[in-house]
Design a protein around this motif. Structure first.
Motif, short mmCIF file in Angstrom:
data_model
loop_
_atom_site.label_atom_id
_atom_site.label_comp_id
_atom_site.label_asym_id
_atom_site.label_seq_id
_atom_site.Cartn_x
_atom_site.Cartn_y
_atom_site.Cartn_z
N VAL A 241 0.85 -1.19 0.00
CA VAL A 241 0.00 0.00 0.00
C VAL A 241 0.89 1.24 0.00
O VAL A 241 0.67 2.19 -0.76
CB VAL A 241 -0.92 0.00 1.25
N GLU A 242 1.92 1.21 0.84
CA GLU A 242 2.82 2.36 0.94
C GLU A 242 3.48 2.65 -0.41
O GLU A 242 3.57 3.80 -0.84
CB GLU A 242 3.88 2.08 2.01
N GLU A 243 3.91 1.58 -1.07
CA GLU A 243 4.53 1.71 -2.39
C GLU A 243 3.61 2.47 -3.35
O GLU A 243 4.04 3.38 -4.05
CB GLU A 243 4.66 0.31 -2.97
N VAL B 124 4.48 9.77 2.05
CA VAL B 124 3.61 9.04 2.97
C VAL B 124 3.98 9.40 4.40
O VAL B 124 5.15 9.36 4.78
CB VAL B 124 3.75 7.52 2.74
N ILE B 125 2.98 9.78 5.18
CA ILE B 125 3.24 10.11 6.58
C ILE B 125 3.02 8.83 7.39
O ILE B 125 1.90 8.29 7.42
CB ILE B 125 2.27 11.22 7.05
N PRO B 126 4.10 8.30 8.03
CA PRO B 126 4.01 6.96 8.62
C PRO B 126 2.85 6.76 9.60
O PRO B 126 2.14 5.76 9.53
CB PRO B 126 5.36 6.79 9.32
N TRP B 127 2.61 7.73 10.50
CA TRP B 127 1.55 7.48 11.48
C TRP B 127 0.17 7.47 10.82
O TRP B 127 -0.71 6.72 11.21
CB TRP B 127 1.62 8.44 12.67
N LEU B 128 0.02 8.31 9.76
CA LEU B 128 -1.27 8.31 9.07
C LEU B 128 -1.51 6.99 8.35
O LEU B 128 -2.60 6.44 8.33
CB LEU B 128 -1.31 9.45 8.05
N ILE C 170 -4.12 1.69 7.92
CA ILE C 170 -4.04 0.22 7.92
C ILE C 170 -4.84 -0.36 9.09
O ILE C 170 -5.55 -1.36 8.94
CB ILE C 170 -2.56 -0.25 7.98
N PHE C 171 -4.76 0.31 10.24
CA PHE C 171 -5.53 -0.17 11.41
C PHE C 171 -7.03 -0.14 11.12
O PHE C 171 -7.76 -1.09 11.41
CB PHE C 171 -5.19 0.71 12.63
N LEU C 172 -7.47 0.97 10.49
CA LEU C 172 -8.91 1.09 10.19
C LEU C 172 -9.37 0.00 9.23
O LEU C 172 -10.42 -0.61 9.42
CB LEU C 172 -9.22 2.48 9.61
N VAL C 173 -8.58 -0.25 8.17
CA VAL C 173 -9.06 -1.24 7.19
C VAL C 173 -8.85 -2.68 7.68
O VAL C 173 -9.54 -3.59 7.23
CB VAL C 173 -8.44 -1.07 5.78
N LYS C 174 -7.91 -2.86 8.60
CA LYS C 174 -7.69 -4.22 9.11
C LYS C 174 -8.74 -4.61 10.12
O LYS C 174 -9.24 -5.73 10.13
CB LYS C 174 -6.32 -4.29 9.80
N PHE C 175 -9.07 -3.66 11.01
CA PHE C 175 -9.93 -4.03 12.14
C PHE C 175 -11.27 -3.29 12.20
O PHE C 175 -12.31 -3.92 12.33
CB PHE C 175 -9.17 -3.79 13.46
N ILE C 176 -11.20 -1.96 12.17
CA ILE C 176 -12.40 -1.18 12.48
C ILE C 176 -13.49 -1.37 11.42
O ILE C 176 -14.65 -1.69 11.73
CB ILE C 176 -12.05 0.32 12.65
N ALA C 177 -13.12 -1.16 10.15
CA ALA C 177 -14.14 -1.27 9.10
C ALA C 177 -14.73 -2.68 9.03
O ALA C 177 -15.96 -2.84 9.07
CB ALA C 177 -13.56 -0.83 7.75
#
Ligand code: PFF
Length: 455
Positions: free
Chosen positions: A411-413, A421-425, A430-437
């Motif tokens: 994704v970063e690529e 790319v801002i690392p924390w963003l 990634i957290f949102l698409v892995k877990f929250i959504a």
């Protein structure tokens, strides 16, 4: 074809073109017809706030996911999964998307046809001095009739096909660049009219002053479903459009701009409608008939109503058109790239097939009313299956695909091509698409299946 080398494809020619096309897809009947009426049904501001939360936490990351998949693969939604995950079952997500697109456009074209008829009615002064009851019977007589709504639906489908037929840059992008500013202009004029009405404040309070005690479980779940529908997510529309975006484009920024535009237009539509509804003492919770039955009554009583009613239904038609082209494009790109059909042939085949299903949708309001499945006529069935089932399911798989299958590095690529790319963003994304959504969508399904009752 989609596993071989990249086919030569059309691309959007400018950043504004990308935004106009993608926002054109997102802003549609969902914003102007559906958003105000479901906000009315579920109690106003409290619903709006929950909806905004879903847009930010789930809608935005899934939109970015779709654009990423599209641009990375440069293929239609089926080809994209086949290319990025060869030999796997992920391509079924593409099948799901193409099917959802066909279903949505079938009934979407019918409602868009109604709005064209209402432009004609508005122009000919057809709202006259009709009482609310007469307005209601006029609406139902029209949608149940076996001829005129079909002619309008077919007319709308021909317009949609005409634009898609010409291509991405010279058709979709060109028309979106012209129609979207027109739409913004119309809605601003309508807003100015609405907020300057006597008694407008009460409508604004209804829209912006939340009373969370009014919020129900169903309201929360509808807010999630509507976030998908409104942002055009879950069936690969933005995978398809993303595949026409060049590598220099800053995808996160594009996703943010499109999300903001869609949300702003929905709120502006609410501002155009609720002050007027309250100013004239009409029930805000009148449901799907809000814009076709209730609003004409409002226009009738409003100074300048003749002019504003024409503008309003024109707005609805324009918004529907820039969305319908994006829905048809999902199917056309698939036919073109996977079945090796020429663009013109794909457009005609896809458009005609969908229009035929649309004819039956329209007839299911009247003469074919008796033919139901799970107690729903064809129109409601397609609406229900696509919005409540296929889009959230598609969204679930798209989020899982990006979060777990593609993973952070790939994704970063892709994102790094057009932006730093801002690392924390990226971590948040990634957290949102892995877990929250996926978690939130799973809750919707469990509720839908009756496994538990949410609220
Ligand atoms: N977003 C459109 C609307 O709000 O009317 C409808 C829509 C378009 C839904 C494209 C889904 C889609 F893929």
């Amino acid at each position: 074809m989609s596993n071989g080398k990249l086919p030569v494809r059309d691309v959007f020619s400018s950043k504004f073109g990308v935004i106009a096309a993608a926002a054109g897809s997102a802003v549609g009947l969902g914003n102007i017809w559906k958003f105000p009426y479901i906000t009315g049904v579920y109690g106003g501001a409290a619903f709006l706030f929950v909806y905004l939360g879903f847009i930010a936490l789930i809608g935005l990351p899934i939109m970015l996911s779709e654009l990423t998949i599209g641009r990375k693969s440069k293929r239609n939604v089926f080809g994209a999964f086949k290319f990025l995950a060869p030999g796997s079952a992920w391509k079924l997500v593409g099948v799901l998307g193409v099917s959802a697109a066909a279903m949505i456009l079938a009934f979407y074209g019918v409602v868009a046809g109604w709005s064209i008829d209402y432009v004609a009615k508005a122009v000919s002064g057809g709202f006259g001095t009709k009482s609310p009851a007469e307005m209601e019977s006029m609406f139902f007589r029209f949608i149940e009739s076996p001829v005129s709504p079909i002619l309008y639906q077919l007319f709308f489908m021909v317009m949609t096909m005409g634009i898609v037929f010409v291509g991405v840059k010279d058709g979709i992008e060109k028309y979106a660049k012209f129609l979207m500013p027109l739409l913004v202009l119309i809605i601003i004029v309508l807003d100015i009219r609405a907020v300057t009405l006597k008694g407008a404040m009460e409508g604004l309070r209804f829209l912006f002053n939340p009373d969370f005690s009014k919020l129900t479980g169903d309201g929360i779940l509808s807010a999630l479903g509507h976030a998908f529908f409104s942002l055009s997510l879950g069936m690969g529309t933005l995978v398809t459009y993303g595949s026409y975006v060049d590598d220099k484009n800053n995808l996160p920024l594009t996703a943010l701009q499109v999300t903001l535009a869609d949300t702003a237009i929905a709120i502006l539509a609410g501002i155009a409608i609720f002050p007027a509804v309250f100013a004239f003492g009409i029930e805000p919770s009148s449901g799907p008939g809000l814009v076709f039955i209730t609003l004409p009554n409002v226009f009738q009583q409003m100074p300048g109503g003749y002019f504003f009613s024409i503008l309003f239904f024109l707005l609805l038609t324009v918004a529907a058109l820039t969305s319908s082209i994006s829905i048809l494009e999902v199917v056309v790109a698939y036919f073109q790239e996977e079945l090796n059909l020429k663009r013109h042939v794909s457009t005609i085949v896809a458009g005609v097939l969908i229009a035929i299903v649309g004819v039956f949708c329209s007839l299911s309001m009247g003469v074919l009313k008796e033919f139901t499945l799970f107690n729903l006529n064809l129109f409601d069935l397609l609406d229900w299956i696509s919005a409540n089932l296929l889009l959230p399911l598609g969204g679930l798989f798209i989020a899982l695909f990006v979060g777990w299958f593609l993973g952070r590095k790939r994704v970063e690529e892709e994102l790094a091509k057009g932006a730093g790319v801002i690392p924390w963003l990226l971590s948040v994304f990634i957290f949102l698409v892995k877990f929250i959504a996926p978690g939130a969508i799973a809750i919707v399904f469990l509720h839908g299946l009756g496994v538990f009752n949410f609220g």
